[in-house]
Enzyme design. Structure first.
Site, PDB file in Angstrom:
ATOM      1  N   LYS A   1       3.061  24.268  -1.552  1.00  0.00           N
ATOM      2  CA  LYS A   1       1.667  23.792  -1.507  1.00  0.00           C
ATOM      3  C   LYS A   1       1.644  22.280  -1.734  1.00  0.00           C
ATOM      4  O   LYS A   1       1.199  21.771  -2.760  1.00  0.00           O
ATOM      5  CB  LYS A   1       0.828  24.527  -2.540  1.00  0.00           C
ATOM      6  CG  LYS A   1       0.733  26.030  -2.256  1.00  0.00           C
ATOM      7  CD  LYS A   1      -0.012  26.766  -3.344  1.00  0.00           C
ATOM      8  CE  LYS A   1      -0.043  28.271  -3.077  1.00  0.00           C
ATOM      9  NZ  LYS A   1      -0.702  29.032  -4.159  1.00  0.00           N
TER      10      LYS A   1
ATOM     11  N   ASP B   1       3.924  38.646  -9.133  1.00  0.00           N
ATOM     12  CA  ASP B   1       2.769  37.868  -8.725  1.00  0.00           C
ATOM     13  C   ASP B   1       1.458  38.440  -9.259  1.00  0.00           C
ATOM     14  O   ASP B   1       1.135  39.610  -9.039  1.00  0.00           O
ATOM     15  CB  ASP B   1       2.709  37.810  -7.193  1.00  0.00           C
ATOM     16  CG  ASP B   1       1.682  36.823  -6.689  1.00  0.00           C
ATOM     17  OD1 ASP B   1       1.713  35.665  -7.139  1.00  0.00           O
ATOM     18  OD2 ASP B   1       0.851  37.208  -5.856  1.00  0.00           O
TER      19      ASP B   1
ATOM     20  N   LYS C   1       6.570  37.689   1.101  1.00  0.00           N
ATOM     21  CA  LYS C   1       5.324  37.758   0.343  1.00  0.00           C
ATOM     22  C   LYS C   1       4.452  38.897   0.862  1.00  0.00           C
ATOM     23  O   LYS C   1       4.869  39.648   1.736  1.00  0.00           O
ATOM     24  CB  LYS C   1       4.609  36.410   0.397  1.00  0.00           C
ATOM     25  CG  LYS C   1       5.407  35.302  -0.324  1.00  0.00           C
ATOM     26  CD  LYS C   1       4.737  33.955  -0.219  1.00  0.00           C
ATOM     27  CE  LYS C   1       3.430  33.880  -0.973  1.00  0.00           C
ATOM     28  NZ  LYS C   1       3.603  34.000  -2.436  1.00  0.00           N
TER      29      LYS C   1
ATOM     30  N   ARG D   1       0.820  -1.215   0.000  1.00  0.00           N
ATOM     31  CA  ARG D   1       0.000   0.000   0.000  1.00  0.00           C
ATOM     32  C   ARG D   1       0.850   1.258   0.000  1.00  0.00           C
ATOM     33  O   ARG D   1       0.529   2.226  -0.699  1.00  0.00           O
ATOM     34  CB  ARG D   1      -0.958  -0.021   1.196  1.00  0.00           C
ATOM     35  CG  ARG D   1      -1.911   1.160   1.293  1.00  0.00           C
ATOM     36  CD  ARG D   1      -2.525   1.568  -0.033  1.00  0.00           C
ATOM     37  NE  ARG D   1      -3.146   0.463  -0.750  1.00  0.00           N
ATOM     38  CZ  ARG D   1      -3.468   0.501  -2.030  1.00  0.00           C
ATOM     39  NH1 ARG D   1      -3.211   1.580  -2.763  1.00  0.00           N
ATOM     40  NH2 ARG D   1      -4.019  -0.531  -2.620  1.00  0.00           N
TER      41      ARG D   1
ATOM     42  N   GLU E   1       8.259  39.325  -3.227  1.00  0.00           N
ATOM     43  CA  GLU E   1       7.073  39.387  -4.068  1.00  0.00           C
ATOM     44  C   GLU E   1       6.705  40.835  -4.373  1.00  0.00           C
ATOM     45  O   GLU E   1       6.749  41.690  -3.484  1.00  0.00           O
ATOM     46  CB  GLU E   1       5.901  38.698  -3.372  1.00  0.00           C
ATOM     47  CG  GLU E   1       4.605  38.723  -4.150  1.00  0.00           C
ATOM     48  CD  GLU E   1       3.469  38.087  -3.387  1.00  0.00           C
ATOM     49  OE1 GLU E   1       2.542  38.804  -2.969  1.00  0.00           O
ATOM     50  OE2 GLU E   1       3.510  36.849  -3.202  1.00  0.00           O
TER      51      GLU E   1
END
Length: 286
Positions: A137, A224, A169, A102, A202
């Protein structure tokens, strides 16, 4: 990026934790009906189309579960695959094969999906100077595997975590009182703590880019959520003084146009957060 040895440590922790989670005190299904000394052989069967990833990881899992298991590799990581292909055979203790099954499948299915999506971007950008980057992410607990899959698919790894690169950011900038203040505080922090970390900042508009360019030591400007016209203007304004990266909802349909703007990198969280696992199976051979 963090050192290779640290990546290997992360992968080992993933294996240990996943086996603990899945096996616990024992695989009672196998213990109940398969003799301890029984041996067998299984094949990794491909039931999908894409780019294979996770073969080397599977070998590490098999070795961790049972060093006596033998793997015969037919397809390496990064190989194009189609329905009916066999990636490898594994032979040895039947109980051990089932104990590892698995984790091997869960990892390889997801890694192959990420490698496949990354490869689609990489192929789209291959005749440009622009490279495709991943992000943070990722799925909690298995970041090392997902970033490994990005590399297999032809992408480039961004920072691994919060500790191996500075990335200022929008929230950092707003909490600091503006982009200039954020940069100045960051550079002072690095000096005071004798840290050698690259700084990415950013920018939300051309005015912020102009302000960032007043400072030395900026490794990359993150352009961005700019449209194409403003991205071209940003690249011209930066004029090679730092690396450039476009981000913000960039897809396979829009990536080529952003690359045509002249950016060095395109980053996409979708490489790791929006994929559908490839269909792979581990089948016993009579």
């Amino acid at each position: 990026m963090i050192a290779h040895a640290q990546i290997e440590k992360e992968i080992q922790l993933i294996i240990e934790n996943a086996i603990r989670e899945d096996v616990g005190v024992g695989d009672h299904s196998s213990l109940a009906c398969i003799p301890k000394n029984a041996t067998g052989k299984a094949k990794l069967l491909v039931k999908d189309t894409g780019v294979l990833a996770g073969v080397d990881f599977a070998k590490q899992v098999f070795s961790y579960v049972d060093p006596e298991l033998k793997v015969e590799t037919l397809l390496e990581d990064g190989s194009p695959i189609q329905y009916g292909d066999i990636a490898f055979y594994v032979s040895g203790s039947s109980q051990s094969i089932l104990k590892a099954e698995r984790l091997v499948l869960n990892a390889m299915q997801r890694m192959s999906a990420i490698a496949t999506k990354t490869n689609a971007f990489a192929e789209l950008l291959k005749n440009t100077k622009t490279k495709i980057l991943d992000t943070r992410k990722t799925t909690p607990g298995i970041r090392a595997l997902e970033k490994w899959a990005v590399k297999i698919g032809g992408g480039v790894n961004h920072r691994f975590a919060l500790y191996d690169m500075i990335m200022l950011k929008d929230n950092h900038i707003d909490f600091s009182g503006g982009v200039g203040a954020a940069i100045e505080k960051t550079q002072a922090y690095l000096r005071e703590n004798s840290l050698d970390l690259k700084i990415i900042v950013e920018a939300r508009n051309l005015e912020e880019i102009k302000e960032i360019l007043n400072y030395d030591g900026i490794h990359r400007i993150l352009i961005d959520n700019f449209n194409y016209e403003d991205t071209r203007a940003a690249v011209a304004l930066i004029n090679g003084k730092t690396q450039t990266e476009s981000s913000g909802g960039i897809t396979l349909e829009t990536a080529a146009e952003y690359a045509a703007c002249g950016v060095d990198y395109i980053s996409s969280g979708a490489l790791t957060h929006s994929v559908h696992n490839l269909d792979l199976s581990l089948k016993a051979i009579d």
